[in-house]
Write a protein that holds these residues in place. Structure first.
Motif, PDB file in Angstrom:
ATOM      1  N   TRP A 401      10.350  46.322   1.117  1.00 53.85           N
ATOM      2  CA  TRP A 401       8.918  46.038   1.142  1.00 53.85           C
ATOM      3  C   TRP A 401       8.172  47.184   1.810  1.00 53.85           C
ATOM      4  CZ3 TRP A 401       7.211  41.708  -1.332  1.00 53.85           C
ATOM      5  CH2 TRP A 401       8.189  40.751  -1.626  1.00 53.85           C
ATOM      6  N   PRO A 402       6.924  47.418   1.399  1.00 57.28           N
ATOM      7  CA  PRO A 402       6.119  48.454   2.052  1.00 57.28           C
ATOM      8  C   PRO A 402       5.701  48.022   3.448  1.00 57.28           C
ATOM      9  CG  PRO A 402       4.801  47.260   0.458  1.00 57.28           C
ATOM     10  CD  PRO A 402       6.206  46.773   0.287  1.00 57.28           C
ATOM     11  N   CYS A 403       5.357  48.995   4.274  1.00 58.45           N
ATOM     12  CA  CYS A 403       4.847  48.720   5.617  1.00 58.45           C
ATOM     13  C   CYS A 403       3.344  48.966   5.622  1.00 58.45           C
ATOM     14  CB  CYS A 403       5.536  49.621   6.636  1.00 58.45           C
ATOM     15  SG  CYS A 403       4.860  49.453   8.308  1.00 58.45           S
ATOM     16  N   TYR A 404       2.605  48.048   6.270  1.00 60.03           N
ATOM     17  CA  TYR A 404       1.154  48.194   6.395  1.00 60.03           C
ATOM     18  C   TYR A 404       0.736  48.329   7.855  1.00 60.03           C
ATOM     19  CZ  TYR A 404       1.525  46.773   1.591  1.00 60.03           C
ATOM     20  OH  TYR A 404       1.886  46.717   0.260  1.00 60.03           O
ATOM     21  N   TYR A 405       1.716  48.613   8.713  1.00 59.04           N
ATOM     22  CA  TYR A 405       1.441  48.675  10.149  1.00 59.04           C
ATOM     23  C   TYR A 405       1.699  50.051  10.747  1.00 59.04           C
ATOM     24  CZ  TYR A 405       1.892  43.663   9.261  1.00 59.04           C
ATOM     25  OH  TYR A 405       1.768  42.394   8.735  1.00 59.04           O
ATOM     26  N   GLY A 406       1.896  51.069   9.902  1.00 55.37           N
ATOM     27  CA  GLY A 406       1.962  52.410  10.447  1.00 55.37           C
ATOM     28  C   GLY A 406       3.238  53.171  10.216  1.00 55.37           C
ATOM     29  N   ALA A 456       9.471  43.335   8.527  1.00 54.61           N
ATOM     30  CA  ALA A 456       8.812  43.101   7.237  1.00 54.61           C
ATOM     31  C   ALA A 456       9.282  44.069   6.159  1.00 54.61           C
ATOM     32  CB  ALA A 456       7.295  43.197   7.398  1.00 54.61           C
ATOM     33  N   CYS A 457       9.602  45.312   6.526  1.00 48.66           N
ATOM     34  CA  CYS A 457      10.035  46.281   5.521  1.00 48.66           C
ATOM     35  C   CYS A 457      11.387  45.914   4.929  1.00 48.66           C
ATOM     36  CB  CYS A 457      10.065  47.692   6.105  1.00 48.66           C
ATOM     37  SG  CYS A 457      10.996  47.836   7.644  1.00 48.66           S
ATOM     38  N   PHE A 458      12.135  45.044   5.598  1.00 49.00           N
ATOM     39  CA  PHE A 458      13.415  44.574   5.081  1.00 49.00           C
ATOM     40  C   PHE A 458      13.311  43.171   4.471  1.00 49.00           C
ATOM     41  CE2 PHE A 458      14.589  47.046   9.037  1.00 49.00           C
ATOM     42  CZ  PHE A 458      14.813  48.234   8.361  1.00 49.00           C
ATOM     43  N   SER A 459      12.431  42.339   5.040  1.00 48.74           N
ATOM     44  CA  SER A 459      12.391  40.925   4.670  1.00 48.74           C
ATOM     45  C   SER A 459      11.159  40.517   3.876  1.00 48.74           C
ATOM     46  CB  SER A 459      12.447  40.066   5.942  1.00 48.74           C
ATOM     47  OG  SER A 459      11.254  40.233   6.707  1.00 48.74           O
ATOM     48  N   GLY A 460      10.068  41.278   4.003  1.00 46.30           N
ATOM     49  CA  GLY A 460       8.813  40.889   3.377  1.00 46.30           C
ATOM     50  C   GLY A 460       8.031  39.862   4.182  1.00 46.30           C
ATOM     51  N   ASN A 461       8.510  39.538   5.390  1.00 46.88           N
ATOM     52  CA  ASN A 461       7.809  38.581   6.260  1.00 46.88           C
ATOM     53  C   ASN A 461       6.842  39.338   7.161  1.00 46.88           C
ATOM     54  OD1 ASN A 461       9.299  36.332   5.286  1.00 46.88           O
ATOM     55  ND2 ASN A 461      11.012  36.883   6.621  1.00 46.88           N
ATOM     56  N   TYR A 462       5.572  39.347   6.782  1.00 47.53           N
ATOM     57  CA  TYR A 462       4.557  40.129   7.497  1.00 47.53           C
ATOM     58  C   TYR A 462       3.934  39.294   8.611  1.00 47.53           C
ATOM     59  CZ  TYR A 462       4.956  43.544   3.766  1.00 47.53           C
ATOM     60  OH  TYR A 462       5.437  44.490   2.895  1.00 47.53           O
ATOM     61  N   PRO A 463       4.052  39.715   9.852  1.00 49.37           N
ATOM     62  CA  PRO A 463       3.567  38.899  10.964  1.00 49.37           C
ATOM     63  C   PRO A 463       2.062  38.936  11.166  1.00 49.37           C
ATOM     64  CG  PRO A 463       4.615  40.881  11.793  1.00 49.37           C
ATOM     65  CD  PRO A 463       4.840  40.876  10.305  1.00 49.37           C
ATOM     66  N   ALA A 464       1.375  39.982  10.721  1.00 48.34           N
ATOM     67  CA  ALA A 464      -0.072  40.080  10.890  1.00 48.34           C
ATOM     68  C   ALA A 464      -0.763  39.841   9.565  1.00 48.34           C
ATOM     69  CB  ALA A 464      -0.466  41.445  11.455  1.00 48.34           C
ATOM     70  N   GLU A 465      -1.948  39.287   9.641  1.00 52.33           N
ATOM     71  CA  GLU A 465      -2.707  38.919   8.447  1.00 52.33           C
ATOM     72  C   GLU A 465      -2.931  40.114   7.528  1.00 52.33           C
ATOM     73  OE1 GLU A 465      -7.183  37.253   7.351  1.00 52.33           O
ATOM     74  OE2 GLU A 465      -6.377  37.043   9.387  1.00 52.33           O
ATOM     75  N   THR A 466      -2.751  39.875   6.225  1.00 53.25           N
ATOM     76  CA  THR A 466      -3.039  40.879   5.210  1.00 53.25           C
ATOM     77  C   THR A 466      -3.966  40.273   4.175  1.00 53.25           C
ATOM     78  OG1 THR A 466      -1.040  40.250   3.997  1.00 53.25           O
ATOM     79  CG2 THR A 466      -0.864  42.130   5.490  1.00 53.25           C
ATOM     80  N   ASP A 482      -3.021  36.132   0.442  1.00 49.07           N
ATOM     81  CA  ASP A 482      -3.687  35.325   1.446  1.00 49.07           C
ATOM     82  C   ASP A 482      -2.715  34.745   2.466  1.00 49.07           C
ATOM     83  OD1 ASP A 482      -6.210  35.735   0.246  1.00 49.07           O
ATOM     84  OD2 ASP A 482      -5.685  34.245  -1.285  1.00 49.07           O
ATOM     85  N   LYS A 483      -1.512  35.238   2.454  1.00 50.63           N
ATOM     86  CA  LYS A 483      -0.510  34.740   3.393  1.00 50.63           C
ATOM     87  C   LYS A 483      -0.882  35.093   4.824  1.00 50.63           C
ATOM     88  CE  LYS A 483       4.404  35.246   4.537  1.00 50.63           C
ATOM     89  NZ  LYS A 483       5.652  35.904   4.172  1.00 50.63           N
ATOM     90  N   LYS A 484      -0.835  34.117   5.694  1.00 50.61           N
ATOM     91  CA  LYS A 484      -1.111  34.354   7.117  1.00 50.61           C
ATOM     92  C   LYS A 484       0.071  33.857   7.921  1.00 50.61           C
ATOM     93  CE  LYS A 484      -6.114  33.871   6.641  1.00 50.61           C
ATOM     94  NZ  LYS A 484      -7.334  33.175   7.114  1.00 50.61           N
ATOM     95  N   CYS A 485       0.456  34.641   8.924  1.00 50.70           N
ATOM     96  CA  CYS A 485       1.598  34.257   9.751  1.00 50.70           C
ATOM     97  C   CYS A 485       1.157  34.125  11.201  1.00 50.70           C
ATOM     98  CB  CYS A 485       2.711  35.301   9.657  1.00 50.70           C
ATOM     99  SG  CYS A 485       3.313  35.545   7.979  1.00 50.70           S
TER     100      CYS A 485
END
Length: 485
Positions: A401-406, A456-466, A482-485
């Motif tokens: 999965w891509p990373c959106y946190y840096g 998240a880059c391994f699991s796709g479970n993104y902890p911060a809102e996207t 719209d997934k929120k964790c």
């Protein structure tokens, strides 16, 4: 075979940077302390760097494209006189590799002047930028850090202090940010509520120092005090050091980027109480148990693969050998801004010691396979040096999965593991066997320490809102916007 891998090694658009700051006590030159700190953080960004200092309320700065030793010299450092300073090394992802996007950002507004250094990526940067532009804001850069500056400035007009403005800003911005904010009289450090990116504090005599990694504290002679906590603001002025913990409305789960331990951080750093070196060795031990093989030697790909190779050797009993030499004057392949530069670097960066390898069964340990830029070249290199067998072991799980946190992992289309099975990657690389660190072993890699981390880059479970705009221009791979964790 190489062309197959070239297809997955395209230009990326995410960043990994380093920040450093010091509130001096008069016994140390802040500019030189920042310079030494940046040298220790050079691995976190090699495209541009900068230092800003405050001298009796007046902020001056110097920044440019290039490595720290290329941008600064004694004449420039001597010209940066002051009582405190912040500094930054950058690798571009959100925003292009141009001087305008280098940091620290220095902003002059109605309340005075601020300097800001930021490590991380915001997930709602486009929304904030659009809102600001609709009210007349004119942006000079293409980086999300400038949006942070604008929000701080606007919030400062509504409150009594810079630290209160930072606290109010933290309720607006989302995603990853370790921040240093310097006003004419104060130095402020802030870490996002999830703690995606590292940030720590130390002291040199009575000077207070902040840095992305503890190794940078060591570089300027500072003693490590503690990590900045997720969601915490630390304010330093002439009177005291104060900690502020804003109310974010709901508790955020700590989610330190686990890739800091696998790749980004220096081996001699401690992040959130965990030794990077020991975490990497533990990854090697796990690999030895999960993927045993009969071999004559274990070899680590310099630099971050070496620690895991030592752990693999200790657990398996197979001797560790230094059989690959790294050209120290070539930057990190993973954080080159374009594919052409990445491939050029791989070809001249590593070289085997042929007489060590010839006729031997080799276990080669690398930290990751992201795009597939280097793995086939490394296997081919070992074969050409006479290796009888090459067994590849990777001290991270497959990137899915891509990373959106840096981190420089922007789209699923660039990730070779999204398009090939492990066996297909093995065949493409030419290795005799291939094994990845199991994703469910990441907690064990961190010695079961009681910290939360982002995988998240391994699991796709993104902890911060996207949101939908987070993915603008990027391959989404069927993600729930719209997934929120």
């Amino acid at each position: 075979m190489k062309n197959s891998f070239d297809n997955y090694a395209k230009e990326g658009l995410h960043e990994e940077c380093g920040v450093f700051g010091i509130f001096g006590d008069g016994t140390i030159n802040p500019a030189y302390a920042c310079y030494n700190g940046l040298l220790a953080l050079q691995h976190r960004g090699q495209e541009s760097c900068g230092i800003a200092v405050t001298d009796d309320g007046v902020i001056d700065y110097h920044k440019d494209m290039g490595l720290v030793t290329e941008v600064f010299n004694n004449r420039i450092l001597d010209s940066l006189q002051g009582q405190m300073g912040i500094a930054h090394v950058r690798y571009s992802t959100a925003g292009g590799s141009v001087l305008e996007n280098s940091q620290p950002l220095v902003m002059r507004y109605v309340k005075g002047t601020l300097a800001v250094a930021h490590n991380g990526n915001l997930t709602n940067a486009l929304e904030i930028r659009s809102q600001l532009e609709q009210t007349g804001a004119i942006f000079q850069t293409t980086i999300d850090s400038e949006a942070i500056c604008y929000v701080i400035a606007r919030e400062r007009l509504k409150c009594h202090s810079v630290e209160e403005a930072v606290a109010r800003t933290m309720r607006v911005i989302k995603g990853a940010y370790s921040l240093l904010v310097m006003s004419p009289r104060k130095l402020i450090a802030a870490r996002d509520p999830h703690g995606f990116r590292p940030l720590c504090m130390g002291k040199y005599n009575d000077s207070v120092v902040f840095a992305s990694e503890s190794a940078a504290l060591d570089a300027c002679g500072a003693k490590f005090i503690r990590d900045i906590e997720p969601g915490e603001i630390v304010v330093v002025d002439n009177k005291e050091i104060r900690s502020i913990k804003p109310d974010f409305g709901e508790e955020k789960k700590q989610s330190l980027c686990v890739f800091e331990y696998i790749y980004f951080a220096r081996s001699d750093s401690f992040i959130d109480g965990i030794s990077v070196y020991e975490a990497r060795k533990q990854a090697g031990r796990i690999l030895a148990r999960e993927f045993p093989v009969e071999a004559d030697m274990v070899v680590g790909v310099p630099e971050s693969g070496i620690d895991a190779a030592i752990g693999y050797s200790e657990e398996s009993g197979i001797p560790y050998e230094k059989a690959i030499v790294k050209n120290s004057y070539i930057g990190r392949t993973f954080i080159k801004p374009s594919q052409k530069e990445r491939m050029k670097s791989v070809r001249i960066k590593l070289n085997p010691i042929a007489d060590k390898i010839k006729g031997k069964r080799v276990v080669i340990i690398d930290d990751s396979i992201v795009r597939g830029t280097t793995v086939d070249r490394i296997v081919t290199m070992l074969r050409e040096a006479g290796a009888k067998e090459v067994h590849m072991r990777i001290s991270s799980p497959p990137f899915m999965w891509p990373c959106y946190y840096g981190t420089d992992i922007p789209s699923r289309g660039e990730l070779i593991a999204c398009n090939h099975t492990v066996e297909e990657i093995r065949q493409l690389s030419g290795a005799d066997s291939l094994g990845y660190l199991p994703a469910d072993s990441l907690r064990e890699m961190l010695h079961n320490a009681p910290i939360g981390f982002c995988d998240a880059c391994f699991s796709g479970n993104y902890p911060a809102e996207t949101t939908k705009k987070t993915f603008k221009g990027k391959e989404r791979g069927g993600m729930n916007f719209d997934k929120k964790c």
